[in-house]
Design a protein around this motif. Structure first.
Motif, PDB file in Angstrom:
ATOM      1  N   ARG B  10       0.853  -1.199   0.000  1.00  0.00           N
ATOM      2  CA  ARG B  10       0.000   0.000   0.000  1.00  0.00           C
ATOM      3  C   ARG B  10       0.885   1.245   0.000  1.00  0.00           C
ATOM      4  O   ARG B  10       2.089   1.148   0.187  1.00  0.00           O
ATOM      5  CB  ARG B  10      -0.884  -0.008   1.248  1.00  0.00           C
ATOM      6  N   ARG B  11       0.283   2.420  -0.146  1.00  0.00           N
ATOM      7  CA  ARG B  11       1.094   3.643  -0.113  1.00  0.00           C
ATOM      8  C   ARG B  11       1.739   3.814   1.256  1.00  0.00           C
ATOM      9  O   ARG B  11       2.933   4.120   1.349  1.00  0.00           O
ATOM     10  CB  ARG B  11       0.257   4.887  -0.473  1.00  0.00           C
ATOM     11  N   THR B  12       0.935   3.649   2.318  1.00  0.00           N
ATOM     12  CA  THR B  12       1.505   3.723   3.670  1.00  0.00           C
ATOM     13  C   THR B  12       1.149   2.442   4.412  1.00  0.00           C
ATOM     14  O   THR B  12       0.004   1.997   4.378  1.00  0.00           O
ATOM     15  CB  THR B  12       0.992   4.952   4.452  1.00  0.00           C
ATOM     16  N   GLU B  13       2.164   1.873   5.057  1.00  0.00           N
ATOM     17  CA  GLU B  13       1.989   0.544   5.635  1.00  0.00           C
ATOM     18  C   GLU B  13       3.137   0.245   6.601  1.00  0.00           C
ATOM     19  O   GLU B  13       4.271   0.609   6.345  1.00  0.00           O
ATOM     20  CB  GLU B  13       2.029  -0.480   4.479  1.00  0.00           C
ATOM     21  N   PHE B  14       2.826  -0.429   7.709  1.00  0.00           N
ATOM     22  CA  PHE B  14       3.860  -0.912   8.628  1.00  0.00           C
ATOM     23  C   PHE B  14       4.013  -2.416   8.408  1.00  0.00           C
ATOM     24  O   PHE B  14       3.025  -3.153   8.479  1.00  0.00           O
ATOM     25  CB  PHE B  14       3.451  -0.669  10.085  1.00  0.00           C
ATOM     26  N   VAL B  15       5.252  -2.859   8.181  1.00  0.00           N
ATOM     27  CA  VAL B  15       5.536  -4.280   7.979  1.00  0.00           C
ATOM     28  C   VAL B  15       6.410  -4.774   9.134  1.00  0.00           C
ATOM     29  O   VAL B  15       7.487  -4.220   9.374  1.00  0.00           O
ATOM     30  CB  VAL B  15       6.260  -4.510   6.634  1.00  0.00           C
ATOM     31  N   ASP B  16       5.958  -5.802   9.831  1.00  0.00           N
ATOM     32  CA  ASP B  16       6.708  -6.362  10.961  1.00  0.00           C
ATOM     33  C   ASP B  16       7.935  -7.113  10.443  1.00  0.00           C
ATOM     34  O   ASP B  16       7.798  -8.095   9.709  1.00  0.00           O
ATOM     35  CB  ASP B  16       5.796  -7.311  11.760  1.00  0.00           C
ATOM     36  N   ILE B  17       9.125  -6.631  10.792  1.00  0.00           N
ATOM     37  CA  ILE B  17      10.366  -7.266  10.326  1.00  0.00           C
ATOM     38  C   ILE B  17      11.158  -7.855  11.501  1.00  0.00           C
ATOM     39  O   ILE B  17      12.349  -8.139  11.369  1.00  0.00           O
ATOM     40  CB  ILE B  17      11.251  -6.280   9.528  1.00  0.00           C
ATOM     41  N   THR B  18      10.500  -8.060  12.622  1.00  0.00           N
ATOM     42  CA  THR B  18      11.195  -8.560  13.817  1.00  0.00           C
ATOM     43  C   THR B  18      11.899  -9.889  13.537  1.00  0.00           C
ATOM     44  O   THR B  18      13.065 -10.081  13.923  1.00  0.00           O
ATOM     45  CB  THR B  18      10.198  -8.754  14.986  1.00  0.00           C
ATOM     46  N   ASP B  19      11.227 -10.814  12.848  1.00  0.00           N
ATOM     47  CA  ASP B  19      11.835 -12.123  12.604  1.00  0.00           C
ATOM     48  C   ASP B  19      13.047 -12.020  11.688  1.00  0.00           C
ATOM     49  O   ASP B  19      14.055 -12.715  11.892  1.00  0.00           O
ATOM     50  CB  ASP B  19      10.801 -13.090  12.003  1.00  0.00           C
ATOM     51  N   HIS B  20      12.965 -11.157  10.668  1.00  0.00           N
ATOM     52  CA  HIS B  20      14.130 -10.941   9.800  1.00  0.00           C
ATOM     53  C   HIS B  20      15.345 -10.484  10.618  1.00  0.00           C
ATOM     54  O   HIS B  20      16.464 -10.940  10.406  1.00  0.00           O
ATOM     55  CB  HIS B  20      13.834  -9.854   8.768  1.00  0.00           C
ATOM     56  N   VAL B  21      15.098  -9.539  11.530  1.00  0.00           N
ATOM     57  CA  VAL B  21      16.202  -8.988  12.319  1.00  0.00           C
ATOM     58  C   VAL B  21      16.751 -10.046  13.265  1.00  0.00           C
ATOM     59  O   VAL B  21      17.974 -10.232  13.396  1.00  0.00           O
ATOM     60  CB  VAL B  21      15.731  -7.744  13.103  1.00  0.00           C
ATOM     61  N   ARG B  22      15.867 -10.778  13.912  1.00  0.00           N
ATOM     62  CA  ARG B  22      16.276 -11.827  14.847  1.00  0.00           C
ATOM     63  C   ARG B  22      17.139 -12.887  14.133  1.00  0.00           C
ATOM     64  O   ARG B  22      18.171 -13.326  14.660  1.00  0.00           O
ATOM     65  CB  ARG B  22      15.016 -12.471  15.436  1.00  0.00           C
ATOM     66  N   GLN B  23      16.724 -13.268  12.938  1.00  0.00           N
ATOM     67  CA  GLN B  23      17.498 -14.268  12.194  1.00  0.00           C
ATOM     68  C   GLN B  23      18.876 -13.728  11.785  1.00  0.00           C
ATOM     69  O   GLN B  23      19.864 -14.459  11.803  1.00  0.00           O
ATOM     70  CB  GLN B  23      16.704 -14.730  10.967  1.00  0.00           C
TER      71      GLN B  23
END
Lengths: 135, 135, 135
Positions: B10-23
């Motif tokens: 979408r134009r504005t959106e929050f995407v949870d990237i916690t798992d990417h960072v943890r890995q």
């Protein structure tokens, strides 16, 4: 990593934690490097601002409370503290400070503040220092 | 330094990237230190906020989109996305996280979010961890 | 830690300091790690945003100056610059950048800005780099 607790007394409030951070640096024995002050709460924040005149933090809070009202028609979060979550992301969950000659490098008027946006509560703050190493 | 891509929708959106960072932390084998999550885009940001109730990020975005309208009479930038640049500087291009015992030190309700302000697009995120060394 | 001075020319102004930061990294001989750019002033900030089209920083300042007016009825701080303190905490006192192969890791459109909110003044900026070490 060190942690300490603070007790906040109002719904929104800035608490000066400069001395707590300074003592953590000295205990960790860091001579040169950086220091991250981290807030593990999603309705609070940490910031750096003037600690000489308490009217400054009054005015920062006055603006934040007016710019981000607690109730807004399109808010969905049922706990009624969406404003606190918004302020948390605007002000930020951590500050990074510089350490030189075993002490914080702060500008003349700077102090470190814990920013309570949904108190009163007991809150935690983490402090992690890293030493500079040269190649 | 590690990087990963995400696709926003979408134009504005929050995407949870916690798992990417943890890995990324686990792959880099950091036991104690800090981790910087960096957004290399000027119309996006990263932040830490609640990841239990999705209404929280809805409300944060609702406020940001109302406080920073896309069109304003004195905006000069021809691409029509000045609001996205403003939101990027308000929320911030990076977050610094603490690492202890090989894992992220997150508060009970905290997650790491990529904040899209001018999507949908394919976006990159960089993760760089630093080990604590003691003097 | 390195420091440099800049001279601002207006009350509110963004000054591109990317080259200053890049040169500090090269002088410190950091090949891989992070770099903290720190503003020791409570009425100024640092941020990362587009440095291709100067209209972008114009629009960011236009929004900030409208959202945070200099005079507001409930402001108490006698110096008349509470707006500058508020903008400082919104934008932030530091940015953390990544360093790889001896240079800043910046997105294609990113530059580092000193944000003056109560000028014109002579201002200082500190730069501290940390090397990545692996376990």
């Amino acid at each position: 990593m060190e942690s300490f607790e603070i007790l906040t007394r109002r719904r929104t409030e800035f608490v000066d934690i400069t001395d707590h951070v300074r003592q953590a640096i000295k205990r960790q024995g860091i001579s040169q490097g950086i220091c991250v002050v981290y807030c593990p709460h999603t309705t609070a924040a940490v910031t750096i601002n003037e600690n000489a005149d308490p009217d400054v933090t009054h005015d920062i809070l006055a603006w934040l409370n007016r710019a981000v009202p607690q109730q807004q028609p399109d808010f969905r979060h049922g706990e009624g503290n969406s404003d606190a979550h918004i302020k948390s992301s605007l002000v930020g969950s951590s500050v990074t400070l510089l350490v030189d000659q075993g002490d914080l490098v702060l500008g003349r008027w700077q102090g470190v503040y814990f920013c309570e946006f949904d108190g009163p509560r007991t809150r935690s703050v983490h402090v992690q220092a890293l030493v500079t190493t040269t190649t």
